[in-house]
Motif scaffolding. Structure first.
Motif, PDB file in Angstrom:
ATOM      1  N   MET A 158      -2.662  38.918  45.878  1.00  0.00           N
ATOM      2  CA  MET A 158      -3.327  40.011  46.556  1.00  0.00           C
ATOM      3  C   MET A 158      -2.612  40.269  47.872  1.00  0.00           C
ATOM      4  O   MET A 158      -2.355  39.370  48.655  1.00  0.00           O
ATOM      5  CB  MET A 158      -4.787  39.660  46.792  1.00  0.00           C
ATOM      6  N   CYS A 159      -2.298  41.493  48.152  1.00  0.00           N
ATOM      7  CA  CYS A 159      -1.585  41.861  49.361  1.00  0.00           C
ATOM      8  C   CYS A 159      -2.431  42.845  50.161  1.00  0.00           C
ATOM      9  O   CYS A 159      -2.939  43.820  49.623  1.00  0.00           O
ATOM     10  CB  CYS A 159      -0.248  42.489  48.984  1.00  0.00           C
ATOM     11  N   THR A 160      -2.602  42.556  51.433  1.00  0.00           N
ATOM     12  CA  THR A 160      -3.347  43.442  52.298  1.00  0.00           C
ATOM     13  C   THR A 160      -2.359  44.218  53.160  1.00  0.00           C
ATOM     14  O   THR A 160      -1.430  43.649  53.726  1.00  0.00           O
ATOM     15  CB  THR A 160      -4.305  42.642  53.208  1.00  0.00           C
ATOM     16  N   VAL A 161      -2.575  45.500  53.264  1.00  0.00           N
ATOM     17  CA  VAL A 161      -1.700  46.352  54.062  1.00  0.00           C
ATOM     18  C   VAL A 161      -2.508  46.962  55.191  1.00  0.00           C
ATOM     19  O   VAL A 161      -3.604  47.471  54.979  1.00  0.00           O
ATOM     20  CB  VAL A 161      -1.082  47.471  53.193  1.00  0.00           C
ATOM     21  N   LEU A 162      -1.975  46.878  56.383  1.00  0.00           N
ATOM     22  CA  LEU A 162      -2.595  47.492  57.551  1.00  0.00           C
ATOM     23  C   LEU A 162      -1.633  48.509  58.138  1.00  0.00           C
ATOM     24  O   LEU A 162      -0.420  48.305  58.105  1.00  0.00           O
ATOM     25  CB  LEU A 162      -2.918  46.443  58.614  1.00  0.00           C
ATOM     26  N   GLN A 163      -2.180  49.569  58.687  1.00  0.00           N
ATOM     27  CA  GLN A 163      -1.338  50.567  59.343  1.00  0.00           C
ATOM     28  C   GLN A 163      -1.834  50.738  60.771  1.00  0.00           C
ATOM     29  O   GLN A 163      -3.003  51.045  61.002  1.00  0.00           O
ATOM     30  CB  GLN A 163      -1.395  51.906  58.614  1.00  0.00           C
ATOM     31  N   ALA A 164      -0.960  50.524  61.728  1.00  0.00           N
ATOM     32  CA  ALA A 164      -1.314  50.640  63.136  1.00  0.00           C
ATOM     33  C   ALA A 164      -1.487  52.108  63.525  1.00  0.00           C
ATOM     34  O   ALA A 164      -0.821  52.990  62.994  1.00  0.00           O
ATOM     35  CB  ALA A 164      -0.236  50.011  64.002  1.00  0.00           C
ATOM     36  N   GLN A 165      -2.387  52.337  64.459  1.00  0.00           N
ATOM     37  CA  GLN A 165      -2.618  53.694  64.958  1.00  0.00           C
ATOM     38  C   GLN A 165      -1.728  54.008  66.152  1.00  0.00           C
ATOM     39  O   GLN A 165      -1.629  55.156  66.558  1.00  0.00           O
ATOM     40  CB  GLN A 165      -4.085  53.875  65.332  1.00  0.00           C
TER      41      GLN A 165
END
Length: 84
Positions: free
Chosen positions: A1-8
């Motif tokens: 499982m891979c979690t992806v976050l995107q910075a604002q």
């Protein structure tokens, strides 16, 4: 499982990223128990180490003797600590 976050916003390389494990207004006893139960570690961050919780006094209780002052634990990392 891979979690992806995107910075604002742009994050400079090498910047430490952190998350908040609990609600910001919880007192140390409830916060540390919740972290221990859900995340399996004993938090000893700067706020948890400070009986006054960095000035928030989130865990302070009214003094039972005078009814005006606030009581805080002597050692906020010890759930059995005496309060003063």
């Amino acid at each position: 499982m891979c979690t992806v976050l995107q910075a604002q916003v742009a994050i400079p390389a090498g910047t430490e990223l952190t998350i908040r494990y609990t609600h910001v207004l919880q007192g140390h006893l409830k916060r540390r128990k919740q972290i221990s139960d859900a995340w399996y570690f004993s938090c000893s961050c700067i706020r948890c180490r400070d009986p006054g919780e960095l000035g928030s006094l989130a865990s302070a209780v009214t003094c039972p003797q005078c009814g005006k002052g606030r009581c805080l634990p002597r050692d906020s990392l010890d759930s059995e600590s005496a309060w003063r």
